[in-house]
Structure formats: structure tokens, C-alpha cells
Design a protein around this motif. Structure first.
Motif, PDB file in Angstrom:
ATOM      1  N   ALA A   1     -38.613   7.926 -47.759  1.00  0.00           N
ATOM      2  CA  ALA A   1     -37.307   7.326 -47.693  1.00  0.00           C
ATOM      3  C   ALA A   1     -37.511   5.780 -47.220  1.00  0.00           C
ATOM      4  CB  ALA A   1     -36.577   8.265 -46.719  1.00  0.00           C
ATOM      5  N   LEU A   2     -38.230   5.567 -46.210  1.00  0.00           N
ATOM      6  CA  LEU A   2     -38.228   4.212 -45.806  1.00  0.00           C
ATOM      7  C   LEU A   2     -38.775   3.299 -46.752  1.00  0.00           C
ATOM      8  CD1 LEU A   2     -39.464   4.975 -42.185  1.00  0.00           C
ATOM      9  CD2 LEU A   2     -37.141   3.706 -42.692  1.00  0.00           C
ATOM     10  N   GLY A   3     -39.600   3.829 -47.548  1.00  0.00           N
ATOM     11  CA  GLY A   3     -40.432   2.771 -48.487  1.00  0.00           C
ATOM     12  C   GLY A   3     -39.214   2.606 -49.587  1.00  0.00           C
ATOM     13  N   TRP A   4     -38.410   3.714 -50.116  1.00  0.00           N
ATOM     14  CA  TRP A   4     -37.313   3.311 -51.096  1.00  0.00           C
ATOM     15  C   TRP A   4     -36.117   2.629 -50.486  1.00  0.00           C
ATOM     16  CZ3 TRP A   4     -36.934   4.731 -55.939  1.00  0.00           C
ATOM     17  CH2 TRP A   4     -35.898   4.566 -56.389  1.00  0.00           C
ATOM     18  N   TRP A   5     -35.851   2.820 -49.085  1.00  0.00           N
ATOM     19  CA  TRP A   5     -35.016   1.724 -48.586  1.00  0.00           C
ATOM     20  C   TRP A   5     -35.638   0.326 -48.811  1.00  0.00           C
ATOM     21  CZ3 TRP A   5     -35.575  -0.292 -43.338  1.00  0.00           C
ATOM     22  CH2 TRP A   5     -34.462  -1.049 -42.975  1.00  0.00           C
ATOM     23  N   GLN A   6     -36.766   0.201 -48.438  1.00  0.00           N
ATOM     24  CA  GLN A   6     -37.243  -1.249 -48.322  1.00  0.00           C
ATOM     25  C   GLN A   6     -37.449  -1.680 -50.035  1.00  0.00           C
ATOM     26  OE1 GLN A   6     -37.855  -3.371 -46.208  1.00  0.00           O
ATOM     27  NE2 GLN A   6     -37.498  -2.026 -44.532  1.00  0.00           N
ATOM     28  N   LEU A   7     -37.460  -0.908 -50.785  1.00  0.00           N
ATOM     29  CA  LEU A   7     -37.477  -1.084 -52.026  1.00  0.00           C
ATOM     30  C   LEU A   7     -36.093  -1.818 -52.736  1.00  0.00           C
ATOM     31  CD1 LEU A   7     -39.228  -1.615 -54.854  1.00  0.00           C
ATOM     32  CD2 LEU A   7     -38.601   0.748 -55.461  1.00  0.00           C
ATOM     33  N   GLY A   8     -35.109  -1.038 -52.167  1.00  0.00           N
ATOM     34  CA  GLY A   8     -33.549  -1.619 -52.314  1.00  0.00           C
ATOM     35  C   GLY A   8     -33.560  -2.810 -51.699  1.00  0.00           C
ATOM     36  N   ARG A   9     -33.869  -2.858 -50.506  1.00  0.00           N
ATOM     37  CA  ARG A   9     -33.808  -4.121 -49.944  1.00  0.00           C
ATOM     38  C   ARG A   9     -34.515  -5.286 -50.913  1.00  0.00           C
ATOM     39  NH1 ARG A   9     -34.346  -4.730 -43.791  1.00  0.00           N
ATOM     40  NH2 ARG A   9     -33.877  -6.756 -44.463  1.00  0.00           N
ATOM     41  N   ALA A  10     -35.784  -5.114 -51.124  1.00  0.00           N
ATOM     42  CA  ALA A  10     -36.501  -6.090 -51.999  1.00  0.00           C
ATOM     43  C   ALA A  10     -35.533  -6.417 -53.242  1.00  0.00           C
ATOM     44  CB  ALA A  10     -37.746  -5.423 -52.230  1.00  0.00           C
ATOM     45  N   ARG A  11     -35.073  -5.362 -53.963  1.00  0.00           N
ATOM     46  CA  ARG A  11     -34.226  -5.777 -55.038  1.00  0.00           C
ATOM     47  C   ARG A  11     -33.228  -6.980 -54.729  1.00  0.00           C
ATOM     48  NH1 ARG A  11     -34.334   0.126 -57.475  1.00  0.00           N
ATOM     49  NH2 ARG A  11     -36.469   0.110 -58.240  1.00  0.00           N
ATOM     50  N   GLU A  12     -32.792  -6.916 -53.565  1.00  0.00           N
ATOM     51  CA  GLU A  12     -31.739  -7.621 -53.157  1.00  0.00           C
ATOM     52  C   GLU A  12     -32.078  -8.962 -52.647  1.00  0.00           C
ATOM     53  OE1 GLU A  12     -29.909  -5.430 -49.881  1.00  0.00           O
ATOM     54  OE2 GLU A  12     -29.033  -3.886 -51.107  1.00  0.00           O
ATOM     55  N   GLY A  13     -33.117  -9.214 -52.761  1.00  0.00           N
ATOM     56  CA  GLY A  13     -33.729 -10.424 -52.614  1.00  0.00           C
ATOM     57  C   GLY A  13     -34.601 -10.970 -51.424  1.00  0.00           C
ATOM     58  N   ASN A  14     -34.757  -9.847 -50.479  1.00  0.00           N
ATOM     59  CA  ASN A  14     -35.409  -9.842 -49.464  1.00  0.00           C
ATOM     60  C   ASN A  14     -37.133  -9.683 -49.778  1.00  0.00           C
ATOM     61  OD1 ASN A  14     -36.805  -9.638 -46.736  1.00  0.00           O
ATOM     62  ND2 ASN A  14     -35.474  -8.248 -45.918  1.00  0.00           N
ATOM     63  N   LEU A  15     -37.700 -10.993 -49.827  1.00  0.00           N
ATOM     64  CA  LEU A  15     -39.240 -10.932 -50.356  1.00  0.00           C
ATOM     65  C   LEU A  15     -40.057 -10.104 -49.407  1.00  0.00           C
ATOM     66  CD1 LEU A  15     -39.427 -14.340 -52.010  1.00  0.00           C
ATOM     67  CD2 LEU A  15     -38.914 -12.112 -53.041  1.00  0.00           C
ATOM     68  N   LEU A  16     -39.827 -10.099 -48.130  1.00  0.00           N
ATOM     69  CA  LEU A  16     -40.767  -9.404 -47.337  1.00  0.00           C
ATOM     70  C   LEU A  16     -40.636  -7.877 -47.529  1.00  0.00           C
ATOM     71  CD1 LEU A  16     -42.516  -9.607 -44.859  1.00  0.00           C
ATOM     72  CD2 LEU A  16     -40.356  -9.772 -43.310  1.00  0.00           C
ATOM     73  N   SER A  17     -39.492  -7.292 -47.884  1.00  0.00           N
ATOM     74  CA  SER A  17     -39.420  -5.968 -48.076  1.00  0.00           C
ATOM     75  C   SER A  17     -40.259  -5.485 -49.179  1.00  0.00           C
ATOM     76  CB  SER A  17     -38.101  -5.740 -48.303  1.00  0.00           C
ATOM     77  OG  SER A  17     -37.079  -5.889 -47.391  1.00  0.00           O
ATOM     78  N   TYR A  18     -40.787  -6.335 -49.925  1.00  0.00           N
ATOM     79  CA  TYR A  18     -41.634  -5.806 -51.138  1.00  0.00           C
ATOM     80  C   TYR A  18     -43.213  -5.336 -50.241  1.00  0.00           C
ATOM     81  CZ  TYR A  18     -39.177  -7.374 -55.160  1.00  0.00           C
ATOM     82  OH  TYR A  18     -38.264  -7.460 -56.157  1.00  0.00           O
ATOM     83  N   GLY A  19     -43.444  -5.902 -49.382  1.00  0.00           N
ATOM     84  CA  GLY A  19     -44.699  -5.476 -48.827  1.00  0.00           C
ATOM     85  C   GLY A  19     -44.422  -4.276 -48.014  1.00  0.00           C
ATOM     86  N   TYR A  20     -43.111  -4.018 -47.212  1.00  0.00           N
ATOM     87  CA  TYR A  20     -42.854  -2.836 -46.624  1.00  0.00           C
ATOM     88  C   TYR A  20     -42.804  -1.567 -47.794  1.00  0.00           C
ATOM     89  CZ  TYR A  20     -42.054  -5.456 -42.268  1.00  0.00           C
ATOM     90  OH  TYR A  20     -42.362  -6.301 -41.339  1.00  0.00           O
ATOM     91  N   ALA A  21     -42.280  -1.920 -48.815  1.00  0.00           N
ATOM     92  CA  ALA A  21     -42.130  -1.043 -49.882  1.00  0.00           C
ATOM     93  C   ALA A  21     -43.132  -0.306 -50.304  1.00  0.00           C
ATOM     94  CB  ALA A  21     -41.161  -1.572 -51.122  1.00  0.00           C
ATOM     95  N   VAL A  22     -44.411  -1.146 -50.061  1.00  0.00           N
ATOM     96  CA  VAL A  22     -45.580  -0.531 -50.398  1.00  0.00           C
ATOM     97  C   VAL A  22     -46.364   0.065 -49.210  1.00  0.00           C
ATOM     98  CG1 VAL A  22     -47.900  -1.419 -51.146  1.00  0.00           C
ATOM     99  CG2 VAL A  22     -46.104  -2.509 -52.284  1.00  0.00           C
ATOM    100  N   GLU A  23     -46.026  -0.483 -47.971  1.00  0.00           N
ATOM    101  CA  GLU A  23     -46.852   0.031 -46.977  1.00  0.00           C
ATOM    102  C   GLU A  23     -46.404   1.231 -46.376  1.00  0.00           C
ATOM    103  OE1 GLU A  23     -47.485  -1.913 -42.286  1.00  0.00           O
ATOM    104  OE2 GLU A  23     -45.532  -2.247 -43.191  1.00  0.00           O
ATOM    105  N   TRP A  24     -44.896   1.491 -46.564  1.00  0.00           N
ATOM    106  CA  TRP A  24     -44.356   2.937 -46.122  1.00  0.00           C
ATOM    107  C   TRP A  24     -44.985   4.011 -46.935  1.00  0.00           C
ATOM    108  CZ3 TRP A  24     -42.817   3.586 -41.449  1.00  0.00           C
ATOM    109  CH2 TRP A  24     -42.141   2.519 -40.966  1.00  0.00           C
ATOM    110  N   PRO A  25     -45.195   3.975 -48.214  1.00  0.00           N
ATOM    111  CA  PRO A  25     -45.733   5.078 -48.893  1.00  0.00           C
ATOM    112  C   PRO A  25     -47.168   5.211 -48.490  1.00  0.00           C
ATOM    113  CG  PRO A  25     -44.350   3.963 -50.444  1.00  0.00           C
ATOM    114  CD  PRO A  25     -44.366   3.203 -49.371  1.00  0.00           C
ATOM    115  N   LEU A  26     -48.063   4.039 -48.264  1.00  0.00           N
ATOM    116  CA  LEU A  26     -49.542   4.378 -47.710  1.00  0.00           C
ATOM    117  C   LEU A  26     -49.287   5.068 -46.477  1.00  0.00           C
ATOM    118  CD1 LEU A  26     -50.761   0.672 -48.498  1.00  0.00           C
ATOM    119  CD2 LEU A  26     -51.089   2.840 -49.922  1.00  0.00           C
TER     120      LEU A  26
END
Length: 130
Positions: free
Chosen positions: A25-50
Motif C-alpha cells: 500500500a505504501l508503494g502504491w501511495w508513493q507511485l501516485g505521488r510520483a505521477r503527480e511530479g514528485n521524482l523522489l517518490s519513484y525511488g520509494y515506489a520501488v523500495e516499498w515492494p522490495l
């Protein structure tokens, strides 16, 4: 498989479900934030599923270790019965008590004999009350 239904293992199963669900769920949330323009969230979107994969890895390792563990064999003595030496037990040596220890032990004995009484009801040494 009954060993995986003990309270300890049920807690592990529950922890697995909660952690994996939360991390995904946290990875999905970070992916949503990354789509809104927060580039740092792309890293977190990969990190949480790991992190979720790591929890699954640890859980499967624990399950495999539990399956590999054989029940401990019944404990048998390595020394044959005819070669064992019987050691006689000695009676405990009485210890001399000083006056303070003796008075305290009498106080504890009185408290044990009178469970309904309060500690202040006991006669104090030297008070003359019996």
C-alpha cells in the motif's frame, strides 16, 4: 503442518499479511505521488515492494527451517546403568542465625500463620506484646 497453527506461528502469519499489505500500500501511495511530479517518490515506489519481498523471503526461510528441524531425539544416558556411580546426598548443614535474622523469620512465620492480619499487627521484638 499442525506446527504452523501454534500461537507463535499464527502471529508470524499475521505479521506477514500485515507487513506485506502495508508495504505494498505504501508503494502504491508513493507511485501516485510520483505521477503527480514528485521524482523522489519513484525511488520509494520501488523500495516499498522490495521491503514486502524481503518479509516474504524471511517468512519462507523460517518455514523451511521449521520443516527441516527434526524433533529432538529422546534423551538417553551415554553411560550404561552398570557403570554409573551413586553419590550419596549429604544433609544440609544448619546455618546459625543472628538475632535480627531470627526475629525476621519469626515475623514472617507469624504473618504466614495469620493471613487475615496486617503486617503492622504483628508484635515487634522488644515491644512486650505477644
Amino acid at each position: 503442518m499442525r506446527r504452523f497453527l501454534t500461537p507463535r506461528w499464527l502471529a508470524r502469519h499475521a505479521a506477514l499479511v500485515v507487513l506485506v499489505g502495508a508495504f505494498l500500500a505504501l508503494g502504491w501511495w508513493q507511485l501516485g505521488r510520483a505521477r503527480e511530479g514528485n521524482l523522489l517518490s519513484y525511488g520509494y515506489a520501488v523500495e516499498w515492494p522490495l521491503f514486502a519481498l524481503f518479509v516474504i523471503f524471511v517468512w519462507t526461510r523460517e518455514v523451511r527451517d521449521e520443516l527441516r528441524a527434526a524433533p529432538p531425539p529422546p534423551r538417553a544416558s551415554a553411560v550404561p546403568e552398570d557403570l554409573r556411580i551413586q553419590v550419596p546426598m549429604r544433609a544440609p548443614v544448619p546455618v546459625e542465625e543472628d538475632a535480627a535474622t531470627s526475629a525476621y523469620n519469626e515475623y514472617l512465620a507469624w504473618l504466614a500463620a495469620h493471613p487475615e492480619a496486617r503486617p503492622g499487627d504483628a508484635a515487634r521484638p522488644g515491644s512486650g506484646a505477644a
